[in-house]
Write a protein that holds these residues in place. Structure first.
Motif, PDB file in Angstrom:
ATOM      1  N   PRO A 191      41.481  41.771  49.703  1.00 62.22           N
ATOM      2  CA  PRO A 191      41.561  40.485  49.014  1.00 62.22           C
ATOM      3  C   PRO A 191      41.912  40.646  47.530  1.00 62.22           C
ATOM      4  N   ILE A 192      42.739  39.753  47.043  1.00 62.61           N
ATOM      5  CA  ILE A 192      43.049  39.688  45.621  1.00 62.61           C
ATOM      6  C   ILE A 192      41.957  38.853  44.966  1.00 62.61           C
ATOM      7  N   ILE A 193      41.229  39.445  44.016  1.00 62.86           N
ATOM      8  CA  ILE A 193      40.035  38.803  43.455  1.00 62.86           C
ATOM      9  C   ILE A 193      40.364  38.062  42.168  1.00 62.86           C
ATOM     10  N   VAL A 194      39.998  36.777  42.149  1.00 61.96           N
ATOM     11  CA  VAL A 194      40.096  35.946  40.953  1.00 61.96           C
ATOM     12  C   VAL A 194      38.677  35.668  40.474  1.00 61.96           C
ATOM     13  N   LEU A 195      38.384  36.031  39.238  1.00 61.63           N
ATOM     14  CA  LEU A 195      37.047  35.841  38.674  1.00 61.63           C
ATOM     15  C   LEU A 195      37.049  34.706  37.665  1.00 61.63           C
ATOM     16  N   ASP A 196      36.101  33.787  37.825  1.00 59.52           N
ATOM     17  CA  ASP A 196      35.935  32.653  36.903  1.00 59.52           C
ATOM     18  C   ASP A 196      34.495  32.678  36.402  1.00 59.52           C
ATOM     19  N   THR A 197      34.315  32.886  35.105  1.00 55.58           N
ATOM     20  CA  THR A 197      32.970  32.995  34.539  1.00 55.58           C
ATOM     21  C   THR A 197      32.357  31.645  34.177  1.00 55.58           C
ATOM     22  N   SER A 198      33.129  30.559  34.320  1.00 57.62           N
ATOM     23  CA  SER A 198      32.621  29.200  34.033  1.00 57.62           C
ATOM     24  C   SER A 198      33.267  28.227  35.005  1.00 57.62           C
ATOM     25  N   CYS A 199      32.758  28.186  36.230  1.00 56.13           N
ATOM     26  CA  CYS A 199      33.420  27.378  37.272  1.00 56.13           C
ATOM     27  C   CYS A 199      32.882  25.950  37.269  1.00 56.13           C
ATOM     28  N   GLY A 200      33.213  25.200  36.223  1.00 62.44           N
ATOM     29  CA  GLY A 200      32.715  23.840  36.066  1.00 62.44           C
ATOM     30  C   GLY A 200      33.387  22.806  36.933  1.00 62.44           C
ATOM     31  N   ASP A 201      34.278  23.208  37.811  1.00 67.26           N
ATOM     32  CA  ASP A 201      34.866  22.285  38.787  1.00 67.26           C
ATOM     33  C   ASP A 201      35.356  23.090  39.983  1.00 67.26           C
ATOM     34  N   VAL A 202      35.844  22.398  40.994  1.00 67.25           N
ATOM     35  CA  VAL A 202      36.249  23.067  42.231  1.00 67.25           C
ATOM     36  C   VAL A 202      37.736  23.416  42.238  1.00 67.25           C
ATOM     37  N   THR A 203      38.500  22.923  41.263  1.00 67.34           N
ATOM     38  CA  THR A 203      39.960  23.013  41.320  1.00 67.34           C
ATOM     39  C   THR A 203      40.470  24.441  41.397  1.00 67.34           C
ATOM     40  N   VAL A 230      29.613  41.356  35.945  1.00 70.20           N
ATOM     41  CA  VAL A 230      29.793  42.666  36.582  1.00 70.20           C
ATOM     42  C   VAL A 230      28.858  42.803  37.786  1.00 70.20           C
ATOM     43  N   ALA A 231      27.593  42.539  37.583  1.00 69.77           N
ATOM     44  CA  ALA A 231      26.625  42.645  38.678  1.00 69.77           C
ATOM     45  C   ALA A 231      26.898  41.606  39.764  1.00 69.77           C
ATOM     46  N   PRO A 255      37.994  46.513  41.726  1.00 70.09           N
ATOM     47  CA  PRO A 255      38.357  45.833  40.484  1.00 70.09           C
ATOM     48  C   PRO A 255      38.801  44.391  40.713  1.00 70.09           C
ATOM     49  N   VAL A 256      38.761  43.623  39.647  1.00 70.89           N
ATOM     50  CA  VAL A 256      39.211  42.229  39.668  1.00 70.89           C
ATOM     51  C   VAL A 256      40.712  42.202  39.374  1.00 70.89           C
ATOM     52  N   ASP A 257      41.431  41.290  40.036  1.00 71.40           N
ATOM     53  CA  ASP A 257      42.880  41.213  39.865  1.00 71.40           C
ATOM     54  C   ASP A 257      43.310  40.171  38.832  1.00 71.40           C
ATOM     55  N   ASN A 262      32.986  41.644  29.255  1.00 72.26           N
ATOM     56  CA  ASN A 262      32.505  42.070  30.568  1.00 72.26           C
ATOM     57  C   ASN A 262      33.490  41.705  31.682  1.00 72.26           C
ATOM     58  N   ALA A 263      34.067  40.503  31.590  1.00 70.21           N
ATOM     59  CA  ALA A 263      34.981  40.056  32.641  1.00 70.21           C
ATOM     60  C   ALA A 263      36.275  40.864  32.631  1.00 70.21           C
ATOM     61  N   THR A 264      36.875  41.023  31.467  1.00 72.68           N
ATOM     62  CA  THR A 264      38.144  41.757  31.401  1.00 72.68           C
ATOM     63  C   THR A 264      37.944  43.248  31.629  1.00 72.68           C
ATOM     64  N   GLY A 265      36.719  43.733  31.404  1.00 73.50           N
ATOM     65  CA  GLY A 265      36.430  45.141  31.658  1.00 73.50           C
ATOM     66  C   GLY A 265      36.512  45.504  33.129  1.00 73.50           C
ATOM     67  N   MET A 266      36.460  44.504  34.005  1.00 72.10           N
ATOM     68  CA  MET A 266      36.567  44.754  35.448  1.00 72.10           C
ATOM     69  C   MET A 266      37.995  44.624  35.965  1.00 72.10           C
ATOM     70  N   LEU A 267      38.922  44.234  35.097  1.00 72.39           N
ATOM     71  CA  LEU A 267      40.293  44.017  35.542  1.00 72.39           C
ATOM     72  C   LEU A 267      40.969  45.307  35.993  1.00 72.39           C
ATOM     73  N   ARG A 268      41.771  45.186  37.033  1.00 70.35           N
ATOM     74  CA  ARG A 268      42.646  46.278  37.428  1.00 70.35           C
ATOM     75  C   ARG A 268      43.621  46.558  36.278  1.00 70.35           C
ATOM     76  N   TYR A 269      44.044  47.786  36.095  1.00 68.37           N
ATOM     77  CA  TYR A 269      44.897  48.167  34.967  1.00 68.37           C
ATOM     78  C   TYR A 269      46.157  47.298  34.902  1.00 68.37           C
ATOM     79  N   ALA A 270      46.467  46.823  33.704  1.00 66.03           N
ATOM     80  CA  ALA A 270      47.674  46.041  33.421  1.00 66.03           C
ATOM     81  C   ALA A 270      47.694  44.700  34.141  1.00 66.03           C
ATOM     82  N   HIS A 271      46.528  44.169  34.487  1.00 67.75           N
ATOM     83  CA  HIS A 271      46.447  42.851  35.090  1.00 67.75           C
ATOM     84  C   HIS A 271      46.018  41.828  34.036  1.00 67.75           C
ATOM     85  N   ALA A 272      46.027  40.561  34.395  1.00 67.80           N
ATOM     86  CA  ALA A 272      45.958  39.487  33.401  1.00 67.80           C
ATOM     87  C   ALA A 272      44.646  38.705  33.425  1.00 67.80           C
TER      88      ALA A 272
END
Length: 211
Positions: A19-31, A82-83, A99-101, A167-177
């Protein structure tokens, strides 16, 4: 906007089924979660509000029926991402160091640099859980200190933003956004430039600004 960002900055799903992982640290809506799911991405969203998490999950049956990767919503502090991501990966049968994508989030509005006053519309009676000066952001009691919209000052908000983004960007796969959707705010005294504050946090985290 959510679809454009995911299509531009996310890698395409892999042939090996990872799976390609998308991380959202403030998911204030479902969109963002719904859009990511329909693009065959696995979205992990974190929020301090019990009500918001419940509202997001309540919409999954209708907006995410039949998707390969149903969004995962977690009640928690985005700073603890991270946890939280590691636990979500274990539950999905993935390695804990997966890693996060893509990091994709819209931080809550920052607090004003003004004395905390009684707002009268939240359970605790204080606007320490306010969402800017418009409404109370009802963080779970044990997470009120982590609610970015209820911090005592602009400086405290920026320091929290530094930690969350690091913390969030520290989990990113290399050269990802990473993409953060922000705007500007004005309190009674001055313009609060959340865009520039976010850029500073990204710079401190070692990220290179592309746009």
């Amino acid at each position: 906007l959510a679809e454009i960002c995911c299509r531009w900055w996310c890698p395409r799903p892999q042939a090996d089924g990872r799976p390609i992982i998308v991380l959202d640290t403030s998911c204030g809506d479902v969109t963002r979660g719904c859009v990511a799911a329909h693009l065959n991405l696995w979205y992990i969203g974190i929020d301090t509000s019990t009500d918001q998490i419940a509202a997001n999950e309540a919409q999954l049956a209708t907006c995410c029926a039949g998707v390969a990767h149903v969004p995962t919503y977690v009640l928690g502090d985005g700073e603890d991402c991270v946890a939280i991501v590691r636990e979500a990966c274990v539950a999905k049968g993935l390695d804990t160091d997966t890693p996060v994508d893509f990091v994709f989030s819209c931080p809550p509005c920052a607090p004003a640099d003004c004395p905390i006053a009684v707002c009268g519309c939240c359970k605790c009676g204080l606007c320490a859980c306010r969402y800017w000066n418009l409404e109370c952001y009802d963080a779970a009691p044990h997470l009120r200190a982590a609610d970015m919209s209820g911090l005592p000052s602009w400086d405290a908000f920026c320091r929290k933003m530094d930690r969350v983004i690091r913390n969030a960007t520290g989990m990113l796969r290399y050269a990802h956004a990473a993409c953060f959707v922000t705007g500007n705010l004005r309190d009674d005294h001055e313009l609060l430039d959340m865009g520039s504050a976010t850029k500073r946090s990204l710079d401190k985290a070692g990220c290179k600004l592309l746009n």
